[in-house]
Scaffold this motif. Structure first.
Motif, PDB file in Angstrom:
ATOM      1  N   GLU A  84       0.838  -1.190   0.000  1.00 17.12           N
ATOM      2  CA  GLU A  84       0.000   0.000   0.000  1.00 17.12           C
ATOM      3  C   GLU A  84       0.881   1.252   0.000  1.00 17.12           C
ATOM      4  N   PHE A  85       0.345   2.316  -0.570  1.00 23.43           N
ATOM      5  CA  PHE A  85       1.128   3.555  -0.622  1.00 23.43           C
ATOM      6  C   PHE A  85       0.189   4.752  -0.655  1.00 23.43           C
ATOM      7  N   LYS A  86       0.738   5.932  -0.342  1.00 26.49           N
ATOM      8  CA  LYS A  86       0.021   7.203  -0.435  1.00 26.49           C
ATOM      9  C   LYS A  86       0.568   7.981  -1.634  1.00 26.49           C
ATOM     10  N   LEU A  87      -0.226   8.941  -2.096  1.00 24.88           N
ATOM     11  CA  LEU A  87       0.164   9.701  -3.286  1.00 24.88           C
ATOM     12  C   LEU A  87       1.497  10.407  -3.088  1.00 24.88           C
ATOM     13  N   LEU A  89      -5.977   0.470 -12.704  1.00 26.22           N
ATOM     14  CA  LEU A  89      -4.765  -0.269 -12.338  1.00 26.22           C
ATOM     15  C   LEU A  89      -4.545  -0.300 -10.828  1.00 26.22           C
ATOM     16  N   VAL A  90      -5.186   0.633 -10.113  1.00 23.38           N
ATOM     17  CA  VAL A  90      -5.051   0.680  -8.664  1.00 23.38           C
ATOM     18  C   VAL A  90      -6.432   0.772  -8.018  1.00 23.38           C
ATOM     19  N   GLU A  91      -6.483   0.477  -6.753  1.00 18.24           N
ATOM     20  CA  GLU A  91      -7.722   0.615  -5.993  1.00 18.24           C
ATOM     21  C   GLU A  91      -7.443   1.310  -4.674  1.00 18.24           C
ATOM     22  N   GLY A 122      -4.890   9.392   8.263  1.00 19.07           N
ATOM     23  CA  GLY A 122      -5.046  10.823   8.488  1.00 19.07           C
ATOM     24  C   GLY A 122      -5.913  11.416   7.388  1.00 19.07           C
ATOM     25  N   LYS A 123      -5.386  12.407   6.674  1.00 20.81           N
ATOM     26  CA  LYS A 123      -6.117  13.027   5.577  1.00 20.81           C
ATOM     27  C   LYS A 123      -5.757  12.411   4.224  1.00 20.81           C
ATOM     28  N   ALA A 124      -4.803  11.491   4.201  1.00 19.86           N
ATOM     29  CA  ALA A 124      -4.320  10.917   2.937  1.00 19.86           C
ATOM     30  C   ALA A 124      -4.911   9.529   2.687  1.00 19.86           C
ATOM     31  N   TYR A 125      -5.359   9.323   1.470  1.00 27.11           N
ATOM     32  CA  TYR A 125      -5.878   8.008   1.074  1.00 27.11           C
ATOM     33  C   TYR A 125      -4.710   7.071   0.757  1.00 27.11           C
TER      34      TYR A 125
END
Length: 241
Positions: free
Chosen positions: A196-199, A225-227, A233-236
């Motif tokens: 998993e990663f954040k933008l 390609l991603v879900e 916090g505030k980041a998906y």
């Protein structure tokens, strides 16, 4: 079968315009040379299909060469994609050598640009037509090239504080050709992340600004390609499928 003989393409492209100097030609060299790279005979150049003039029409397949401003393709794609196979050919500049002339036409300098391009930069343009990217009739051909760029010195102004204008671009070397025919092919140019990663993390991996990453990631998400997996916090958070 498409031709990738750059020396031949450059020779053919200048045959009709050999008397003209750089910057005086009716069509910029990069666009013209790519056309001869794809069809050295010129028999398939500038064909009218469904009321639209296309760059090449080869074996019932349309090729549109676009170096920037992909938003200008929207109307043409809306017309052509329902009935034709269309490939957008994007010359992706990897390395640039700049030659600058003064107003008298004398060479001031020739130097290598410190900026280096990469194939994934095409996503910044593809963002403008992302709603067409899942169409099975559309494909992308990235021609990764080094170029020689010619610039003209001009008086500095409010609109042009750099004091220069680009006259022409001429491809000097083909690095590779990347064909994107289905959404999985984008993984040829997009770094795959296992976890998993954040933008913000992905922007660092791509070595681009957060703003650029957001445009690129918008394309990646639209392609499916991603879900989205959650939120910290505030980041998906996201994960590649």
């Amino acid at each position: 079968m498409l031709n990738y003989n750059l020396d031949q393409a450059k020779k053919l492209a200048y045959t009709e315009n050999e008397a003209l100097s750089i910057g005086e030609r009716s069509e910029h060299s990069l666009h013209r040379i790519i056309k001869y790279l794809l069809d050295p005979t010129s028999l398939c150049h500038e064909q009218k299909i469904a009321g639209k003039v296309v760059d090449l029409y080869i074996d019932n397949h349309i090729y549109e060469i676009q170096t920037k401003a992909f938003n200008n393709l929207r109307n043409k794609l809306e017309t052509l994609l329902p009935n034709y196979k269309v490939t957008i050919v994007y010359p992706c500049v990897i390395k640039k050598t700049i030659t600058k002339f003064n107003e008298q036409g004398e060479i001031l300098y020739t130097r290598n640009s410190p900026k280096k391009g990469k194939p994934l930069n095409c996503l910044l343009e593809l963002y403008k037509i992302k709603f067409f990217l899942n169409n099975l009739n559309l494909s992308i051909k990235l021609i990764c090239i080094d170029i020689d760029e010619y610039q003209q010195e001009v008086p500095r102004s409010r609109k042009n504080h750099h004091g220069r204008v680009r006259i022409d671009q001429v491809p000097s070397k083909i690095i590779e050709v990347i064909d994107i025919n289905k959404k999985e092919d984008y993984l040829k140019i997009i770094p795959y992340v296992q976890n998993e990663f954040k933008l913000n993390d992905y922007a660092k991996l791509l070595k681009v600004t957060k703003n650029q990453a957001s445009y690129m990631f918008s394309v990646i998400r639209y392609l499916g390609l991603v879900e989205q997996t959650g939120k910290e916090g505030k980041a998906y958070t996201y994960k590649f499928k």
